[in-house]
Design an enzyme around this catalytic site. Structure first.
Site, PDB file in Angstrom:
ATOM      1  N   ASP A 103      12.004  63.724 106.924  1.00 17.53           N
ATOM      2  CA  ASP A 103      12.264  65.170 106.843  1.00 17.53           C
ATOM      3  C   ASP A 103      13.723  65.553 107.101  1.00 17.53           C
ATOM      4  O   ASP A 103      14.005  66.637 107.634  1.00 17.53           O
ATOM      5  CB  ASP A 103      11.329  65.925 107.787  1.00 17.53           C
ATOM      6  CG  ASP A 103       9.939  66.050 107.177  1.00 17.53           C
ATOM      7  OD1 ASP A 103       9.852  66.227 105.945  1.00 17.53           O
ATOM      8  OD2 ASP A 103       8.956  65.963 107.916  1.00 17.53           O
ATOM      9  N   ASP A 163       5.440  66.777  99.986  1.00 16.53           N
ATOM     10  CA  ASP A 163       6.427  67.622 100.669  1.00 16.53           C
ATOM     11  C   ASP A 163       7.857  67.090 100.501  1.00 16.53           C
ATOM     12  O   ASP A 163       8.828  67.837 100.569  1.00 16.53           O
ATOM     13  CB  ASP A 163       6.145  67.700 102.173  1.00 16.53           C
ATOM     14  CG  ASP A 163       4.671  67.742 102.547  1.00 16.53           C
ATOM     15  OD1 ASP A 163       3.844  67.256 101.767  1.00 16.53           O
ATOM     16  OD2 ASP A 163       4.358  68.243 103.631  1.00 16.53           O
TER      17      ASP A 163
HETATM   18  N1  GLY Z   1       5.792  69.182 105.705  1.00 17.99           N
HETATM   19  C1  GLY Z   1       4.730  69.315 106.618  1.00 17.99           C
HETATM   20  C2  GLY Z   1       3.986  70.574 106.472  1.00 17.99           C
HETATM   21  O1  GLY Z   1       4.169  71.287 105.494  1.00 17.99           O
HETATM   22  O2  GLY Z   1       3.178  70.867 107.334  1.00 17.99           O
END
Ligand code: GLY
Length: 390
Positions: A103, A163
């Site tokens: 992330d 994501d």
């Molecule tokens: N990227 C993790 C979420 O959207 O919860």
């Protein structure tokens, strides 16, 4: 077929956009004393964010809100507060504090790339480049993807998640900034892997997708935060929609545009009348399950991103949809009484535990930090011609 009907929200006006942005900026200003030297928790508790250390995947969204407030007002108090946050982000990546995951884009684009782009903060640039270096370390050539979580030599973690498409702009930026194509090559490769495996035949999406660590062949899609492996986690679909728009910006393949349209259709067909999804799209109009308002803001940003990349009727349709979604959020989900919440948007859902998923269960029917950030980003995109942090 879509859920849009005469009962759906009408498009938000420019005056309403400005008023909503003013209100959001006022809330950001009220939050500065508590969150200049601390981070905001990923989600609120009883609609109030507690301060925490800068060690979660979500820490970049709050400084992103501060930068958007700076852009809206020009008030240097926001610049100073956001630059204090940049120092925390530099410390975090230099010391690799809770950075063993993918992330880096969510963390470093709205905090440090924004700082570099808006005020030429050299430490912001340095931190974001270190974060890009960390992110490409997670690339798995066998299977051609960036591994989401855990140690890279753990076969049980040999997967990527949808994501991650929103982490890729950090890599495109790093190549543009350094002239070194290695970041961009990995981003393009990962995006194509997502395109190849993450979309189901019905145009819903898998949240996470396992690859074979020996052959690199696709194995299976499973959920972590959706209701079940065969359900349709709303935010996964939202990340997919926004992610296809960004992928199309950085590599204008028709497949990205087509997939954007298909994911959007699936999403729209399952929305309740107010255009804010339940947390999983298996739940539809009349369900008592919680909503995920953050998905609506993410999709609005994806629509506005794609609207900037295409012309004609599609661009008009995307902007109109985004304006309707934002009208609903502004009128019925935004925090209007700061004595009740220090967030911007109510009714987000981070992770709802079910017997069929593997998440922890937290932040259900709460404000969520990315929901607040994307709400402000969508309003900013509607208010002015905006140079993206992503
Ligand atoms: N990227 C993790 C979420 O959207 O919860």
């Amino acid at each position: 077929m879509t859920a849009l009907s005469t009962t759906s929200p009408i498009a938000i006006t420019d005056d309403e956009v400005r008023a909503a942005l003013d209100q959001a900026v006022a809330q950001v200003r009220r939050n500065l004393p508590a969150f200049t030297y601390t981070a905001q928790n990923h989600s609120s508790v009883g609609n109030v964010y507690p301060p925490v250390a800068n060690d979660q995947w979500t820490a970049g969204f709050w400084p992103g809100e501060i930068w958007l407030a700076f852009e809206h007002t020009g008030d240097k108090v926001f610049q100073y507060a956001a630059q204090i946050q940049v120092q925390s982000f530099l410390h975090r990546i230099e010391n690799r504090i809770e950075t063993d995951h993918h992330d880096m884009g969510f963390l470093y684009s709205p905090s440090c790339i924004a700082a570099w782009k808006l005020v030429g903060d050299e430490d912001g640039r340095k931190a974001a480049l270190l974060a890009a270096d960390q992110l490409i370390e997670r690339f798995q050539p066998i299977g051609k993807f960036i591994q989401a979580w855990g140690r890279r030599d753990n076969p049980n973690e040999y997967r990527y998640i949808i994501d991650c498409l929103l982490n890729l702009p950090l890599l495109y930026w790093a190549s543009a900034e350094t002239g070194d194509e290695k970041y961009r090559d990995i981003a393009l490769t990962h995006a194509r892997t997502t395109l190849a495996h993450s979309v189901r035949p019905d145009n819903s999406t898998y949240h996470t997708f396992y690859m074979d660590p020996v052959t690199g062949e696709p194995v299976r899609g499973v959920t972590k935060q959706g209701y079940a492996d065969d359900s349709f986690w709303a935010r996964g679909q939202a990340w997919g929609i926004a992610g296809m728009a960004f992928s199309y910006r950085y590599e204008p393949l028709e497949q990205y545009r087509d997939t954007f349209e298909k994911l959007l259709s699936f999403y729209l067909e399952r929305l309740p009348a107010d255009l804010v999804p339940y947390w999983d799209l298996i739940f539809t109009e009349g369900s008592s399950e919680p909503r995920d308002s953050s998905s609506a803001s993410i999709v609005a940003c994806g629509l506005l991103e794609m609207a900037d990349l295409v012309e004609g009727d599609d661009a008009v349709r995307y902007r109109d949809l985004a304006r309707r979604m934002m009208k609903s959020l502004v009128d019925h989900y935004a925090v209007t009484d700061p004595s009740l919440s220090n967030g911007l948007v109510l009714h987000g859902t981070y992770s709802k535990k079910t017997p069929h998923n593997t998440c922890r269960g937290e932040g259900v029917d709460e404000c969520v930090s990315w929901g607040d950030y994307y709400y402000m980003e969508a309003l900013t995109r509607l208010a002015r011609s905006w140079s993206s942090y992503w």
